[in-house]
Design a protein around this motif. Structure first.
Motif, PDB file in Angstrom:
ATOM      1  N   LEU A 113      47.617  70.923  13.334  1.00  0.00           N
ATOM      2  CA  LEU A 113      46.863  69.546  12.965  1.00  0.00           C
ATOM      3  C   LEU A 113      45.595  69.759  12.433  1.00  0.00           C
ATOM      4  N   TYR A 114      45.163  68.949  11.497  1.00  0.00           N
ATOM      5  CA  TYR A 114      43.802  68.774  11.343  1.00  0.00           C
ATOM      6  C   TYR A 114      42.733  68.739  12.759  1.00  0.00           C
ATOM      7  N   ARG A 115      41.915  69.850  12.645  1.00  0.00           N
ATOM      8  CA  ARG A 115      40.755  68.841  14.254  1.00  0.00           C
ATOM      9  C   ARG A 115      39.600  68.902  13.435  1.00  0.00           C
ATOM     10  N   ILE A 116      38.865  67.649  14.389  1.00  0.00           N
ATOM     11  CA  ILE A 116      37.879  67.315  13.788  1.00  0.00           C
ATOM     12  C   ILE A 116      36.985  66.541  15.176  1.00  0.00           C
ATOM     13  N   GLU A 117      35.456  67.796  14.988  1.00  0.00           N
ATOM     14  CA  GLU A 117      35.428  67.558  16.472  1.00  0.00           C
ATOM     15  C   GLU A 117      33.860  66.175  16.011  1.00  0.00           C
ATOM     16  N   PHE A 118      34.190  66.038  17.560  1.00  0.00           N
ATOM     17  CA  PHE A 118      32.877  64.842  17.392  1.00  0.00           C
ATOM     18  C   PHE A 118      31.044  64.994  19.007  1.00  0.00           C
ATOM     19  N   GLU A 119      30.570  64.804  18.407  1.00  0.00           N
ATOM     20  CA  GLU A 119      29.421  64.828  19.112  1.00  0.00           C
ATOM     21  C   GLU A 119      29.120  63.740  19.487  1.00  0.00           C
ATOM     22  N   ILE A 120      28.777  62.892  21.175  1.00  0.00           N
ATOM     23  CA  ILE A 120      28.177  61.625  21.082  1.00  0.00           C
ATOM     24  C   ILE A 120      27.835  62.162  22.655  1.00  0.00           C
ATOM     25  N   GLY A 121      26.209  61.497  21.768  1.00  0.00           N
ATOM     26  CA  GLY A 121      24.803  60.982  22.617  1.00  0.00           C
ATOM     27  C   GLY A 121      24.809  59.940  23.255  1.00  0.00           C
ATOM     28  N   TYR A 122      24.219  59.983  24.442  1.00  0.00           N
ATOM     29  CA  TYR A 122      24.505  58.423  25.247  1.00  0.00           C
ATOM     30  C   TYR A 122      23.470  59.185  26.628  1.00  0.00           C
ATOM     31  N   PHE A 123      22.975  57.474  27.359  1.00  0.00           N
ATOM     32  CA  PHE A 123      21.775  57.762  28.158  1.00  0.00           C
ATOM     33  C   PHE A 123      22.997  57.838  29.225  1.00  0.00           C
TER      34      PHE A 123
ATOM     35  N   LEU B  30      39.385  65.659  17.792  1.00  0.00           N
ATOM     36  CA  LEU B  30      40.714  64.741  17.724  1.00  0.00           C
ATOM     37  C   LEU B  30      41.773  65.552  17.077  1.00  0.00           C
ATOM     38  N   ALA B  31      42.604  65.941  17.064  1.00  0.00           N
ATOM     39  CA  ALA B  31      43.709  66.949  16.229  1.00  0.00           C
ATOM     40  C   ALA B  31      44.450  65.618  16.046  1.00  0.00           C
ATOM     41  N   VAL B  32      45.133  65.786  14.853  1.00  0.00           N
ATOM     42  CA  VAL B  32      45.859  64.910  13.884  1.00  0.00           C
ATOM     43  C   VAL B  32      46.611  65.400  12.847  1.00  0.00           C
ATOM     44  N   SER B  33      47.721  64.589  12.663  1.00  0.00           N
ATOM     45  CA  SER B  33      48.635  64.992  11.334  1.00  0.00           C
ATOM     46  C   SER B  33      47.831  64.898   9.768  1.00  0.00           C
ATOM     47  N   GLU B  34      48.384  64.780   8.820  1.00  0.00           N
ATOM     48  CA  GLU B  34      48.287  63.876   8.136  1.00  0.00           C
ATOM     49  C   GLU B  34      48.249  62.725   8.030  1.00  0.00           C
TER      50      GLU B  34
ATOM     51  N   GLY C 291      44.110  67.320   1.695  1.00  0.00           N
ATOM     52  CA  GLY C 291      44.882  67.571   2.769  1.00  0.00           C
ATOM     53  C   GLY C 291      43.543  66.497   3.656  1.00  0.00           C
ATOM     54  N   ILE C 292      42.549  67.195   3.518  1.00  0.00           N
ATOM     55  CA  ILE C 292      41.803  66.915   4.012  1.00  0.00           C
ATOM     56  C   ILE C 292      40.548  65.527   3.908  1.00  0.00           C
ATOM     57  N   MET C 293      40.764  64.853   2.698  1.00  0.00           N
ATOM     58  CA  MET C 293      40.404  63.733   2.405  1.00  0.00           C
ATOM     59  C   MET C 293      41.272  62.909   2.631  1.00  0.00           C
ATOM     60  N   ALA C 294      42.500  63.294   2.687  1.00  0.00           N
ATOM     61  CA  ALA C 294      43.471  62.240   3.145  1.00  0.00           C
ATOM     62  C   ALA C 294      43.385  61.689   4.864  1.00  0.00           C
ATOM     63  N   VAL C 295      43.263  62.630   5.332  1.00  0.00           N
ATOM     64  CA  VAL C 295      42.867  62.797   6.615  1.00  0.00           C
ATOM     65  C   VAL C 295      41.968  62.139   7.356  1.00  0.00           C
ATOM     66  N   LEU C 296      40.435  62.238   6.525  1.00  0.00           N
ATOM     67  CA  LEU C 296      39.985  61.276   6.532  1.00  0.00           C
ATOM     68  C   LEU C 296      39.462  59.791   6.361  1.00  0.00           C
ATOM     69  N   GLU C 297      40.314  59.276   5.521  1.00  0.00           N
ATOM     70  CA  GLU C 297      40.671  58.399   4.661  1.00  0.00           C
ATOM     71  C   GLU C 297      41.050  57.502   5.944  1.00  0.00           C
ATOM     72  N   LYS C 298      42.377  58.735   6.326  1.00  0.00           N
ATOM     73  CA  LYS C 298      42.840  57.336   7.319  1.00  0.00           C
ATOM     74  C   LYS C 298      42.273  57.377   9.207  1.00  0.00           C
ATOM     75  N   LEU C 299      41.281  58.810   8.702  1.00  0.00           N
ATOM     76  CA  LEU C 299      40.495  58.553  10.306  1.00  0.00           C
ATOM     77  C   LEU C 299      39.548  57.179  10.108  1.00  0.00           C
ATOM     78  N   LEU C 300      39.098  56.734   8.791  1.00  0.00           N
ATOM     79  CA  LEU C 300      38.772  55.040   8.814  1.00  0.00           C
ATOM     80  C   LEU C 300      39.530  53.730   9.904  1.00  0.00           C
ATOM     81  N   THR C 301      40.876  53.726   9.098  1.00  0.00           N
ATOM     82  CA  THR C 301      41.772  53.157   9.308  1.00  0.00           C
ATOM     83  C   THR C 301      42.822  53.024  11.003  1.00  0.00           C
ATOM     84  N   ILE C 302      42.820  54.454  11.661  1.00  0.00           N
ATOM     85  CA  ILE C 302      42.815  54.636  12.622  1.00  0.00           C
ATOM     86  C   ILE C 302      43.082  53.529  14.093  1.00  0.00           C
ATOM     87  N   SER C 303      44.466  53.056  14.149  1.00  0.00           N
ATOM     88  CA  SER C 303      44.557  52.116  15.526  1.00  0.00           C
ATOM     89  C   SER C 303      43.547  52.172  17.110  1.00  0.00           C
ATOM     90  N   ALA C 304      43.527  51.850  17.456  1.00  0.00           N
ATOM     91  CA  ALA C 304      43.314  51.400  18.572  1.00  0.00           C
ATOM     92  C   ALA C 304      44.174  52.062  19.785  1.00  0.00           C
TER      93      ALA C 304
END
Length: 161
Positions: A39-49, A66-70, A131-144
């Motif tokens: 899977l494609y793996r995307i790491e996020f860093e989230i800052g909070y108080f 997030l680990a996602v298929s294309e 593939g990376i471009m396609a995944v990034l574009e789909k991440l913009l529309t990932i659903s709840a």
């Protein structure tokens, strides 16, 4: 005056305040599929108080992947061993954190700005991976629902990978 979209999760350690701002939501890394990790793996860093006892606060940064298929038919939330956004939380607090990702994070301007920045970086790179471009574009529309239905898996610290 600018208003800020923020969410709060009450935990046993205090109230976690999440703010829709690029400095608090960071796209750390993206890894394409490998033989042992399909899977494609995307790491996020989230800052909070973290507001403790309503008297003082600390600024925290934690991570999730997030680990996602294309085609986004498979979505998994991966929890690192260290500095996990889900770490040291009760089951209800983990559920609230997952809800935060599905109902708030993926809809924030900061998230969209970070993804769009990486799409633009890929377009400007000499080593564009379709593939990376396609995944990034789909991440913009990932659903709840995609996030809500995703299992949460523990994994070894992969930040050095």
């Amino acid at each position: 005056m600018n208003t800020v979209d923020a969410k709060i999760i009450k935990t046993q350690y205090g109230s976690e305040v999440y703010v829709d701002d690029v400095e608090h939501i960071n796209f750390k890394s993206l890894h394409g599929p490998k033989v042992n990790q399909p899977l494609y793996r995307i790491e996020f860093e989230i800052g909070y108080f973290l507001l403790k006892e309503h008297r003082y606060y600390e600024y925290e940064k934690n991570y999730f992947w997030l680990a996602v298929s294309e085609d986004l038919s498979k979505v998994i939330i991966q929890e690192p061993d260290m500095e996990s956004l889900f770490g040291a939380k009760s089951e209800d607090e983990r559920k609230a954190t997952k809800e935060l990702l599905s109902q708030w994070l993926i809809h924030t301007e900061a998230y969209k700005k970070q993804i769009n920045q990486h799409i633009n970086d890929c377009k400007n790179s000499n080593e564009t991976n379709e593939g990376i471009m396609a995944v990034l574009e789909k991440l913009l529309t990932i659903s709840a629902a995609d996030i809500e239905q995703a299992p949460i898996e523990k994994l070894a610290a992969l930040r050095a990978v």
